[in-house]
Motif scaffolding. Sequence first.
Motif, PDB file in Angstrom:
ATOM      1  N   UNK A 150       0.835  -1.201   0.000  1.00  0.00           N
ATOM      2  CA  UNK A 150       0.000   0.000   0.000  1.00  0.00           C
ATOM      3  C   UNK A 150       0.873   1.255   0.000  1.00  0.00           C
ATOM      4  N   UNK A 151       1.918   1.256   0.819  1.00  0.00           N
ATOM      5  CA  UNK A 151       2.819   2.411   0.869  1.00  0.00           C
ATOM      6  C   UNK A 151       3.495   2.629  -0.475  1.00  0.00           C
ATOM      7  N   UNK A 152       3.928   1.554  -1.116  1.00  0.00           N
ATOM      8  CA  UNK A 152       4.577   1.677  -2.417  1.00  0.00           C
ATOM      9  C   UNK A 152       3.621   2.268  -3.447  1.00  0.00           C
ATOM     10  N   UNK A 153       2.391   1.762  -3.478  1.00  0.00           N
ATOM     11  CA  UNK A 153       1.409   2.291  -4.417  1.00  0.00           C
ATOM     12  C   UNK A 153       1.071   3.749  -4.141  1.00  0.00           C
ATOM     13  N   UNK A 154       1.002   4.114  -2.857  1.00  0.00           N
ATOM     14  CA  UNK A 154       0.696   5.495  -2.494  1.00  0.00           C
ATOM     15  C   UNK A 154       1.798   6.439  -2.958  1.00  0.00           C
ATOM     16  N   UNK A 155       3.054   6.016  -2.797  1.00  0.00           N
ATOM     17  CA  UNK A 155       4.157   6.864  -3.243  1.00  0.00           C
ATOM     18  C   UNK A 155       4.159   7.024  -4.757  1.00  0.00           C
ATOM     19  N   UNK A 156       3.884   5.927  -5.484  1.00  0.00           N
ATOM     20  CA  UNK A 156       3.817   6.026  -6.946  1.00  0.00           C
ATOM     21  C   UNK A 156       2.750   7.032  -7.357  1.00  0.00           C
ATOM     22  N   UNK A 157       1.602   6.959  -6.718  1.00  0.00           N
ATOM     23  CA  UNK A 157       0.507   7.868  -7.046  1.00  0.00           C
ATOM     24  C   UNK A 157       0.875   9.319  -6.759  1.00  0.00           C
ATOM     25  N   UNK A 158       1.504   9.569  -5.612  1.00  0.00           N
ATOM     26  CA  UNK A 158       1.850  10.931  -5.243  1.00  0.00           C
ATOM     27  C   UNK A 158       2.986  11.489  -6.098  1.00  0.00           C
ATOM     28  N   UNK A 163       2.886  15.524  -6.158  1.00  0.00           N
ATOM     29  CA  UNK A 163       4.211  15.852  -5.622  1.00  0.00           C
ATOM     30  C   UNK A 163       5.297  15.886  -6.688  1.00  0.00           C
ATOM     31  N   UNK A 164       4.982  15.489  -7.910  1.00  0.00           N
ATOM     32  CA  UNK A 164       6.014  15.447  -8.946  1.00  0.00           C
ATOM     33  C   UNK A 164       6.451  16.864  -9.317  1.00  0.00           C
ATOM     34  N   UNK A 165       7.750  17.046  -9.449  1.00  0.00           N
ATOM     35  CA  UNK A 165       8.283  18.350  -9.802  1.00  0.00           C
ATOM     36  C   UNK A 165       7.783  18.769 -11.177  1.00  0.00           C
ATOM     37  N   UNK A 166       7.289  19.968 -11.266  1.00  0.00           N
ATOM     38  CA  UNK A 166       6.724  20.431 -12.527  1.00  0.00           C
ATOM     39  C   UNK A 166       7.806  20.588 -13.582  1.00  0.00           C
ATOM     40  N   UNK A 167       7.452  20.293 -14.804  1.00  0.00           N
ATOM     41  CA  UNK A 167       8.373  20.476 -15.913  1.00  0.00           C
ATOM     42  C   UNK A 167       9.228  19.275 -16.233  1.00  0.00           C
ATOM     43  N   UNK A 169       9.338  14.580 -16.174  1.00  0.00           N
ATOM     44  CA  UNK A 169       8.511  13.386 -16.104  1.00  0.00           C
ATOM     45  C   UNK A 169       8.964  12.339 -15.125  1.00  0.00           C
ATOM     46  N   UNK A 170      10.062  12.579 -14.403  1.00  0.00           N
ATOM     47  CA  UNK A 170      10.541  11.587 -13.443  1.00  0.00           C
ATOM     48  C   UNK A 170       9.689  11.643 -12.180  1.00  0.00           C
ATOM     49  N   UNK A 171       9.351  10.475 -11.616  1.00  0.00           N
ATOM     50  CA  UNK A 171       8.539  10.467 -10.390  1.00  0.00           C
ATOM     51  C   UNK A 171       9.366  10.853  -9.173  1.00  0.00           C
ATOM     52  N   UNK A 172       9.504  12.130  -8.929  1.00  0.00           N
ATOM     53  CA  UNK A 172      10.267  12.628  -7.798  1.00  0.00           C
ATOM     54  C   UNK A 172       9.813  14.046  -7.470  1.00  0.00           C
ATOM     55  N   UNK A 173      10.102  14.464  -6.250  1.00  0.00           N
ATOM     56  CA  UNK A 173       9.765  15.824  -5.839  1.00  0.00           C
ATOM     57  C   UNK A 173      10.855  16.785  -6.301  1.00  0.00           C
ATOM     58  N   UNK A 174      10.629  18.051  -6.043  1.00  0.00           N
ATOM     59  CA  UNK A 174      11.694  19.035  -6.282  1.00  0.00           C
ATOM     60  C   UNK A 174      12.828  18.798  -5.294  1.00  0.00           C
ATOM     61  N   UNK A 175      13.985  19.333  -5.605  1.00  0.00           N
ATOM     62  CA  UNK A 175      15.110  19.226  -4.677  1.00  0.00           C
ATOM     63  C   UNK A 175      14.835  20.057  -3.433  1.00  0.00           C
ATOM     64  N   UNK A 176      15.222  19.529  -2.292  1.00  0.00           N
ATOM     65  CA  UNK A 176      15.041  20.253  -1.039  1.00  0.00           C
ATOM     66  C   UNK A 176      16.070  21.370  -0.944  1.00  0.00           C
ATOM     67  N   UNK A 177      15.732  22.383  -0.170  1.00  0.00           N
ATOM     68  CA  UNK A 177      16.653  23.499   0.014  1.00  0.00           C
ATOM     69  C   UNK A 177      17.950  23.003   0.647  1.00  0.00           C
ATOM     70  N   UNK A 178      19.066  23.498   0.133  1.00  0.00           N
ATOM     71  CA  UNK A 178      20.369  22.997   0.593  1.00  0.00           C
ATOM     72  C   UNK A 178      20.589  23.219   2.082  1.00  0.00           C
ATOM     73  N   UNK A 179      19.951  24.219   2.651  1.00  0.00           N
ATOM     74  CA  UNK A 179      20.105  24.478   4.081  1.00  0.00           C
ATOM     75  C   UNK A 179      19.515  23.359   4.929  1.00  0.00           C
ATOM     76  N   UNK A 276      12.295  10.192  -3.883  1.00  0.00           N
ATOM     77  CA  UNK A 276      12.284   9.416  -5.126  1.00  0.00           C
ATOM     78  C   UNK A 276      11.684   8.046  -4.840  1.00  0.00           C
ATOM     79  N   UNK A 277      11.289   7.367  -5.904  1.00  0.00           N
ATOM     80  CA  UNK A 277      10.750   6.022  -5.745  1.00  0.00           C
ATOM     81  C   UNK A 277      11.849   5.037  -5.358  1.00  0.00           C
ATOM     82  N   UNK A 278      11.454   4.025  -4.615  1.00  0.00           N
ATOM     83  CA  UNK A 278      12.333   2.887  -4.302  1.00  0.00           C
ATOM     84  C   UNK A 278      13.610   3.302  -3.561  1.00  0.00           C
ATOM     85  N   UNK A 279      13.553   4.398  -2.797  1.00  0.00           N
ATOM     86  CA  UNK A 279      14.749   4.786  -2.049  1.00  0.00           C
ATOM     87  C   UNK A 279      15.029   3.827  -0.896  1.00  0.00           C
ATOM     88  N   UNK A 280      14.035   3.026  -0.498  1.00  0.00           N
ATOM     89  CA  UNK A 280      14.256   2.090   0.608  1.00  0.00           C
ATOM     90  C   UNK A 280      15.126   0.907   0.202  1.00  0.00           C
TER      91      UNK A 280
END
Length: 364
Positions: A150-158, A163-167, A169-179, A276-280
């Motif tokens: 269920x957790x894996x499917x939820x992350x794929x959906x999000x 949560x996908x970074x605009x612009x 097509x990779x299933x990942x969020x934007x980069x976090x602030x370096x701070x 990112x997906x499958x980081x575990x």
Amino acid sequence: MPLPRWMEIFVVPAINLMLALAVVALVFAAIGESPLRALAVMAQGAFVHPGSLGYTLYYTTNFIFTGLAVAVAFHAMLFNIGGEGQAMMGGLGVALVCIALDPYLPGVVVILLAVGGAAAFGAAWAFIPGWLQAHRGSNIVITTIMFNFIASGLLVWLLSGVLMMSGQGSPQTRSLDEAAWLPFVHDILRALGMEAERSPFNLSFVIALAACVGVWLLIWRTKLGYALRVMGQSEPAAVYAGVPVRRLIVTAMAISGALAGCMALNEILGVQHKLVLNFTAGYGFTGIAVALMGRNHPVGIVMASLLFGALYQGGAELDFEFKTVTREMVLVIQGLIILFSGALARMPVPWLARLASWWRPANA
């Protein structure tokens, strides 16, 4: 006769490891390779080559978190197989906190809140199977395994949606602030004037060691830990003593999930710097073997985590150095260690018990 605690934690796992390595040596000999050379190559790849120790400790950090998660639940005789899903939810908690707050708050504050987010989301994901076990009699093994999917499917959906970074097509969020990144150890050492090779090893290792101390204090120095151990040894005795068993089941699972969720700190805040997906990458399942080999004690878990971290890092060298050895050989080694640390863990206990019985009268 029961073994002394120090033999359970140190001697039995050491014997199991030596038996596993003896079988591994036979496997290498059977394919025509020198077992001693293979062991030397793995040791150099894990500890000697430039940057290798950093990679080993990076893997070790993940295993400490997931091993502690399994151990806490197992002290209450709950077999938590959901470390993967709980770590995924921990990563989601880290990402949501950072995405929402890193433009507005100082990095240190964001990191502290992200630690709380990882623990809270992991705990919440483990709370549900714990509640189902306590109040509906559901099998904790089955529910925690299913919650991984269920957790894996939820992350794929999000990650492929809101949560996908605009612009892109990779299933990942934007980069976090370096701070809000956890500092790399090699950067800290260089700032102190010491030479250090680049590696993903970061300060989440310190958090993992602090978690070890916290688990030790919880299990062996608090009323809650004592109640968990009583329930794990005999649930009828716990009920007779007035222990709130249902509440303890839920509490143990929540603490276990919080520890598994904190694994995401190493990956998301320390290395990936985005969700990112499958980081575990299977660390949650390997944590079961780590806890078994470490006898569910924080000291043993740190040592077992270091061993598996060395196998992960040093095993890659085998593929480079030997034509007849592939990366899958490392899986064989891990499997044999798990076999001797799990199914065959009690094999040396009878003669160790006899040895202990001889030792005690001699020192009485």
